[in-house]
Design an enzyme around this catalytic site. Structure first.
Site, PDB file in Angstrom:
ATOM      1  N   LEU A  12       0.857  -1.186   0.000  1.00  0.00           N
ATOM      2  CA  LEU A  12       0.000   0.000   0.000  1.00  0.00           C
ATOM      3  C   LEU A  12       0.892   1.235   0.000  1.00  0.00           C
ATOM      4  CD1 LEU A  12      -2.654  -1.031   2.712  1.00  0.00           C
ATOM      5  CD2 LEU A  12      -2.872  -1.173   0.213  1.00  0.00           C
ATOM      6  N   GLY A  13       0.498   2.255  -0.789  1.00  0.00           N
ATOM      7  CA  GLY A  13       1.298   3.485  -0.849  1.00  0.00           C
ATOM      8  C   GLY A  13       2.054   3.613  -2.162  1.00  0.00           C
ATOM      9  N   GLY A  14       2.194   2.489  -2.894  1.00  0.00           N
ATOM     10  CA  GLY A  14       2.765   2.541  -4.235  1.00  0.00           C
ATOM     11  C   GLY A  14       4.224   2.940  -4.296  1.00  0.00           C
ATOM     12  N   GLY A  36      18.255  13.585 -14.859  1.00  0.00           N
ATOM     13  CA  GLY A  36      16.938  14.170 -14.618  1.00  0.00           C
ATOM     14  C   GLY A  36      16.666  14.205 -13.125  1.00  0.00           C
ATOM     15  N   ALA A  64       3.381  12.683  -7.635  1.00  0.00           N
ATOM     16  CA  ALA A  64       2.434  12.098  -6.687  1.00  0.00           C
ATOM     17  C   ALA A  64       1.221  13.009  -6.460  1.00  0.00           C
ATOM     18  CB  ALA A  64       3.151  11.838  -5.365  1.00  0.00           C
ATOM     19  N   HIS A  71       8.835  38.454   8.429  1.00  0.00           N
ATOM     20  CA  HIS A  71      10.285  38.690   8.379  1.00  0.00           C
ATOM     21  C   HIS A  71      10.961  37.987   9.543  1.00  0.00           C
ATOM     22  CE1 HIS A  71      13.998  40.847   7.656  1.00  0.00           C
ATOM     23  NE2 HIS A  71      14.045  41.180   8.942  1.00  0.00           N
ATOM     24  N   GLY A  80      21.546   9.375 -16.825  1.00  0.00           N
ATOM     25  CA  GLY A  80      20.322  10.187 -16.811  1.00  0.00           C
ATOM     26  C   GLY A  80      20.414  11.272 -15.758  1.00  0.00           C
TER      27      GLY A  80
HETATM   28  P1  FAD Z   1       2.313   4.292  -8.122  1.00  0.00           P
HETATM   29  O1  FAD Z   1       2.734   5.049  -6.946  1.00  0.00           O
HETATM   30  O2  FAD Z   1       3.354   3.722  -9.013  1.00  0.00           O
HETATM   31  O3  FAD Z   1       1.364   3.117  -7.589  1.00  0.00           O
HETATM   32  C1  FAD Z   1       0.840   2.150  -8.439  1.00  0.00           C
HETATM   33  C2  FAD Z   1       0.538   0.909  -7.632  1.00  0.00           C
HETATM   34  O4  FAD Z   1      -0.164   0.001  -8.453  1.00  0.00           O
HETATM   35  C3  FAD Z   1       1.788   0.175  -7.154  1.00  0.00           C
HETATM   36  O5  FAD Z   1       1.736  -0.015  -5.757  1.00  0.00           O
HETATM   37  C4  FAD Z   1       1.759  -1.151  -7.901  1.00  0.00           C
HETATM   38  O6  FAD Z   1       2.261  -2.231  -7.111  1.00  0.00           O
HETATM   39  C5  FAD Z   1       0.271  -1.310  -8.160  1.00  0.00           C
HETATM   40  N1  FAD Z   1      -0.029  -2.150  -9.329  1.00  0.00           N
HETATM   41  C6  FAD Z   1       0.523  -2.068 -10.571  1.00  0.00           C
HETATM   42  N2  FAD Z   1      -0.041  -2.978 -11.381  1.00  0.00           N
HETATM   43  C7  FAD Z   1      -0.963  -3.646 -10.645  1.00  0.00           C
HETATM   44  C8  FAD Z   1      -1.866  -4.705 -10.940  1.00  0.00           C
HETATM   45  N3  FAD Z   1      -1.960  -5.235 -12.162  1.00  0.00           N
HETATM   46  N4  FAD Z   1      -2.658  -5.149  -9.946  1.00  0.00           N
HETATM   47  C9  FAD Z   1      -2.582  -4.615  -8.694  1.00  0.00           C
HETATM   48  N5  FAD Z   1      -1.758  -3.613  -8.369  1.00  0.00           N
HETATM   49  C10 FAD Z   1      -0.968  -3.134  -9.337  1.00  0.00           C
HETATM   50  N6  FAD Z   1       6.828  12.435  -7.109  1.00  0.00           N
HETATM   51  C11 FAD Z   1       6.632  13.580  -6.443  1.00  0.00           C
HETATM   52  O7  FAD Z   1       5.579  14.226  -6.615  1.00  0.00           O
HETATM   53  N7  FAD Z   1       7.560  14.055  -5.543  1.00  0.00           N
HETATM   54  C12 FAD Z   1       8.722  13.406  -5.328  1.00  0.00           C
HETATM   55  O8  FAD Z   1       9.548  13.860  -4.514  1.00  0.00           O
HETATM   56  C13 FAD Z   1       8.963  12.195  -6.020  1.00  0.00           C
HETATM   57  N8  FAD Z   1      10.095  11.492  -5.812  1.00  0.00           N
HETATM   58  C14 FAD Z   1      10.276  10.301  -6.461  1.00  0.00           C
HETATM   59  C15 FAD Z   1      11.447   9.600  -6.232  1.00  0.00           C
HETATM   60  C16 FAD Z   1      11.666   8.394  -6.866  1.00  0.00           C
HETATM   61  C17 FAD Z   1      12.942   7.637  -6.596  1.00  0.00           C
HETATM   62  C18 FAD Z   1      10.674   7.862  -7.749  1.00  0.00           C
HETATM   63  C19 FAD Z   1      10.878   6.538  -8.419  1.00  0.00           C
HETATM   64  C20 FAD Z   1       9.507   8.565  -7.995  1.00  0.00           C
HETATM   65  C21 FAD Z   1       9.296   9.792  -7.354  1.00  0.00           C
HETATM   66  N9  FAD Z   1       8.146  10.544  -7.587  1.00  0.00           N
HETATM   67  C22 FAD Z   1       7.965  11.726  -6.925  1.00  0.00           C
HETATM   68  C23 FAD Z   1       7.088  10.084  -8.508  1.00  0.00           C
HETATM   69  C24 FAD Z   1       5.932   9.442  -7.726  1.00  0.00           C
HETATM   70  O9  FAD Z   1       6.425   8.364  -6.983  1.00  0.00           O
HETATM   71  C25 FAD Z   1       4.852   8.997  -8.686  1.00  0.00           C
HETATM   72  O10 FAD Z   1       4.440  10.083  -9.484  1.00  0.00           O
HETATM   73  C26 FAD Z   1       3.643   8.464  -7.937  1.00  0.00           C
HETATM   74  O11 FAD Z   1       3.989   7.385  -7.109  1.00  0.00           O
HETATM   75  C27 FAD Z   1       2.556   8.026  -8.918  1.00  0.00           C
HETATM   76  O12 FAD Z   1       1.462   7.514  -8.224  1.00  0.00           O
HETATM   77  P2  FAD Z   1       0.480   6.449  -8.890  1.00  0.00           P
HETATM   78  O13 FAD Z   1      -0.598   6.229  -7.900  1.00  0.00           O
HETATM   79  O14 FAD Z   1       0.128   6.868 -10.257  1.00  0.00           O
HETATM   80  O15 FAD Z   1       1.360   5.116  -9.074  1.00  0.00           O
HETATM   81  P1  NAD Z   2      13.528  12.178 -15.952  1.00  0.00           P
HETATM   82  O1  NAD Z   2      12.658  12.214 -17.137  1.00  0.00           O
HETATM   83  O2  NAD Z   2      13.395  13.232 -14.928  1.00  0.00           O
HETATM   84  O3  NAD Z   2      15.055  12.203 -16.396  1.00  0.00           O
HETATM   85  C1  NAD Z   2      15.592  11.270 -17.269  1.00  0.00           C
HETATM   86  C2  NAD Z   2      16.878  11.847 -17.843  1.00  0.00           C
HETATM   87  O4  NAD Z   2      17.567  10.820 -18.519  1.00  0.00           O
HETATM   88  C3  NAD Z   2      16.632  12.969 -18.848  1.00  0.00           C
HETATM   89  O5  NAD Z   2      17.447  14.062 -18.523  1.00  0.00           O
HETATM   90  C4  NAD Z   2      17.005  12.328 -20.175  1.00  0.00           C
HETATM   91  O6  NAD Z   2      17.522  13.263 -21.095  1.00  0.00           O
HETATM   92  C5  NAD Z   2      18.056  11.335 -19.736  1.00  0.00           C
HETATM   93  N1  NAD Z   2      18.238  10.182 -20.620  1.00  0.00           N
HETATM   94  C6  NAD Z   2      17.288   9.453 -21.255  1.00  0.00           C
HETATM   95  N2  NAD Z   2      17.853   8.421 -21.915  1.00  0.00           N
HETATM   96  C7  NAD Z   2      19.190   8.494 -21.694  1.00  0.00           C
HETATM   97  C8  NAD Z   2      20.304   7.703 -22.086  1.00  0.00           C
HETATM   98  N3  NAD Z   2      20.140   6.618 -22.845  1.00  0.00           N
HETATM   99  N4  NAD Z   2      21.537   8.069 -21.664  1.00  0.00           N
HETATM  100  C9  NAD Z   2      21.707   9.170 -20.865  1.00  0.00           C
HETATM  101  N5  NAD Z   2      20.680   9.957 -20.468  1.00  0.00           N
HETATM  102  C10 NAD Z   2      19.443   9.614 -20.871  1.00  0.00           C
HETATM  103  O7  NAD Z   2      13.331  10.708 -15.354  1.00  0.00           O
HETATM  104  P2  NAD Z   2      13.721  10.085 -13.946  1.00  0.00           P
HETATM  105  O8  NAD Z   2      14.779  10.887 -13.304  1.00  0.00           O
HETATM  106  O9  NAD Z   2      13.944   8.651 -14.214  1.00  0.00           O
HETATM  107  O10 NAD Z   2      12.388  10.251 -13.133  1.00  0.00           O
HETATM  108  C11 NAD Z   2      11.170   9.639 -13.603  1.00  0.00           C
HETATM  109  C12 NAD Z   2       9.966  10.439 -13.188  1.00  0.00           C
HETATM  110  O11 NAD Z   2       9.794  10.347 -11.786  1.00  0.00           O
HETATM  111  C13 NAD Z   2      10.100  11.918 -13.509  1.00  0.00           C
HETATM  112  O12 NAD Z   2       9.504  12.201 -14.743  1.00  0.00           O
HETATM  113  C14 NAD Z   2       9.362  12.589 -12.395  1.00  0.00           C
HETATM  114  O13 NAD Z   2       8.072  12.922 -12.843  1.00  0.00           O
HETATM  115  C15 NAD Z   2       9.287  11.574 -11.278  1.00  0.00           C
HETATM  116  N6  NAD Z   2      10.106  12.049 -10.146  1.00  0.00           N
HETATM  117  C16 NAD Z   2       9.758  13.206  -9.520  1.00  0.00           C
HETATM  118  C17 NAD Z   2      10.524  13.671  -8.473  1.00  0.00           C
HETATM  119  C18 NAD Z   2      10.122  14.939  -7.787  1.00  0.00           C
HETATM  120  O14 NAD Z   2       8.992  15.368  -7.974  1.00  0.00           O
HETATM  121  N7  NAD Z   2      10.967  15.558  -6.998  1.00  0.00           N
HETATM  122  C19 NAD Z   2      11.636  12.989  -8.050  1.00  0.00           C
HETATM  123  C20 NAD Z   2      11.977  11.824  -8.712  1.00  0.00           C
HETATM  124  C21 NAD Z   2      11.193  11.359  -9.755  1.00  0.00           C
END
Ligand code: FAD
Ligand code: NAD
Length: 465
Positions: free
Chosen positions: A39-41, A185, A320, A444, A183
């Site tokens: 739970l929480g994804g 990003g 999220a 401030h 990457g």
């Molecule tokens: P998810 O959170 O991916 O949840 C989907 C759920 O569905 C999962 O628990 C999965 O197990 C379940 N599921 C999938 N397929 C099935 C199935 N067939 N049957 C049952 N269950 C299934 N976003 C931010 O806004 N701020 C951040 O700081 C941020 N930091 C991040 C850092 C990292 C390292 C990563 C990887 C992502 C980060 N993100 C951040 C992105 C954020 O985590 C996602 O945008 C967000 O979790 C998306 O929510 P969701 O509900 O769409 O999917």
């Molecule tokens: P990203 O899209 O932010 O960055 C991917 C980077 O990889 C880009 O700069 C792209 O040009 C580069 N890239 C792509 N293919 C490459 C290759 N073959 N060789 C070298 N560079 C390459 O993706 P991410 O960092 O994997 O994050 C995924 C998603 O998760 C983001 O789109 C973001 O929405 C979400 N996320 C959000 C936060 C946050 O809100 N603070 C934090 C982490 C992740």
């Protein structure tokens, strides 16, 4: 085979799915949520929360290391810090566990039925779930797909061994001496910065000509400067080719077309995320797609009646808070409320050092949309709170329409600016004009004063610069 019938079935209990289910439960809708993992994804278990926990650990470690090296300008010295990474990871896991329990409690309180297992569509109204206690069939009037996303794997650099995704990086209990990040990003730079602060030698390989391609150069410049100060080597316009023959590093092609080998104990691949649809049985449906993502309309409706999709599975921005807002809206639509996606902006934050925030339109986006603009930029160098926190890099920038001063966008880069995102989002959502921001008393000494001053600057009469 057990059968369940309900009004609403939510597939996936990430921020999108669990918020949708909680809101539906509050509205009295008979709701079932299916989750194949925890739970929480992604966000709660392997994304937002654990990454921010490890970023915090790294910040604290770096502060202590600075003090030990006598580098603080205010005379603080300490002994050489030591970090037990195992304990740090256990602390992070404890936070995740508490939040898992919290989500379970909230779902129960809303009277949502939780089914653990992998869901697969049979048709537009029926889903089969493989659970630990055997198969279940769930039939629902409305189904919400909230299955999120998974890390993109490079075919020539598959995950396994030394090649890790963000999930692997967040579970490391031993610090890699040399970390290559593919990457530059969001994830690559947030985690790359954290590992560099902990003492790893970090190299970032980015295919494009700039880091964080989503943000403009003015916003990313302070981040690039800080990466360089941390000793992070950033290779722009570089392509990963594959592991070295001995498996002790990464072969890349640099911007000038030359091949180079980067020694690495771990290779962290963060090149984006793809929709999690592979095991969902989408072949049984006729859904319009947007590339690999599910296409949705203004009510998160898909091309099939009775099926909605929310969150990462629907594409960018994969954040999220967007997933949660969509989840809440869809629950209210299912309850018969006249809702539509009418948000003025989705703020985005990158938790690098310094942090970047962007809400609404950047100057270039406003211009491309045909607006004549007034822009005000106020540097933290002139902000007392930033100076007393020893965090003077960065600025707040406001973009408004030249004719009526309506605020179109607000961006900031600086230490701690993530907490300004709420004020930025509220101003844009409420339709604030430059005069509204300039005329609001900002306490401030706070970083928020730079927001007020940016509006004053755009109006031509900043006070502290
Ligand atoms: P998810 O959170 O991916 O949840 C989907 C759920 O569905 C999962 O628990 C999965 O197990 C379940 N599921 C999938 N397929 C099935 C199935 N067939 N049957 C049952 N269950 C299934 N976003 C931010 O806004 N701020 C951040 O700081 C941020 N930091 C991040 C850092 C990292 C390292 C990563 C990887 C992502 C980060 N993100 C951040 C992105 C954020 O985590 C996602 O945008 C967000 O979790 C998306 O929510 P969701 O509900 O769409 O999917
Ligand atoms: P990203 O899209 O932010 O960055 C991917 C980077 O990889 C880009 O700069 C792209 O040009 C580069 N890239 C792509 N293919 C490459 C290759 N073959 N060789 C070298 N560079 C390459 O993706 P991410 O960092 O994997 O994050 C995924 C998603 O998760 C983001 O789109 C973001 O929405 C979400 N996320 C959000 C936060 C946050 O809100 N603070 C934090 C982490 C992740």
């Amino acid at each position: 085979m057990t059968d369940i019938t309900c009004k609403l079935l939510v597939i996936g209990a990430g921020p999108g799915g669990y918020v949708c289910a909680i809101r539906a439960g509050q509205l009295g809708i008979d709701t079932v949520i299916v989750e194949s993992s925890k739970l929480g994804g992604t966000c709660l278990n392997i994304g937002c929360i654990p990454s921010k926990a490890m970023i915090h650990v790294a910040e604290e470690f770096e502060k202590a290391a600075h003090a030990a090296a006598g580098k603080t300008p205010f005379g603080l010295t300490t002994a050489e810090p030591k970090l037990d990474l195992k304990q740090a990871v256990a602390w992070k896991d404890g936070i995740v566990q508490r939040l898992n329990n919290g989500v379970a409690g909230l779902l129960r309180k809303a009277k949502v039925k939780i089914v653990h297992g992998q869901a697969r569509f049979r048709d537009g109204k029926t889903v089969a779930v493989e659970t630990e206690t055997g198969p279940k069939t769930i039939t629902a009037e409305t189904i919400v797909i909230a299955t999120g996303s998974v890390p993109v794997e490079l075919p020539f650099l598959p995950f396994g061994g030394n090649v890790i995704s963000s999930t692997g990086a967040l579970a490391l209990t031993e610090l890699p001496k040399r970390l290559v990040v593919v990457g530059g990003g969001y994830i690559g730079l947030e985690l790359g910065t954290a590992f560099a602060k902990l003492g790893a030698k970090v190299t970032v390989v980015e295919a494009q000509e700039k880091i964080l391609p989503l943000y403009d150069a003015e916003l990313t410049a302070p981040v690039a400067k800080s990466l360089s100060a941390l000793g992070v080597e950033v290779l722009l316009g570089a392509k990963a080719l594959g592991p070295t023959a001995k498996g002790d590093g990464l072969r890349i092609e640099t911007a000038d077309g030359k091949e180079r080998e980067l020694p690495a104990d771990k290779i962290l691949v963060t090149v984006g995320r793809a929709p999690a649809t592979s095991k969902l049985g989408l072949d049984e449906l006729v859904l319009d797609m947007d590339g690999r993502f599910i296409r949705i309309g203004e009510r998160c409706e898909t091309s099939m009646r009775g099926i909605h999709a929310i969150g990462d599975v629907t594409g960018e921005p994969m954040l999220a808070h967007r997933a949660m807002a969509q989840g809440e809206m869809v629950a209210e639509i299912v309850a018969g409320e006249p809702r539509i996606w009418d948000k003025a902006c989705i703020p985005a934050i990158c938790f690098t050092d310094p942090e970047i925030v962007s809400a609404g339109l950047s100057p270039a986006e406003a211009k491309a949309a045909g607006f004549e603009t007034k822009i005000g930029l106020f540097p933290f160098q002139a902000n007392g709170r930033a100076m007393t926190r020893h965090g003077e890099a960065g600025f707040v920038r406001i973009v408004a329409r030249a004719d009526n001063h309506l605020v179109l966008g607000i961006q900031a880069v600086g230490q701690g600016v993530s907490e300004l995102s709420a004020a930025f989002g509220l101003a844009i959502e409420m339709g604030a004009r430059l005069e509204d921001v300039a005329g609001t008393i900002h306490a401030h000494p706070t970083l928020g004063e730079a927001f007020q001053e940016s509006a004053l600057k755009a109006l031509g009469h900043a006070l502290h610069i």
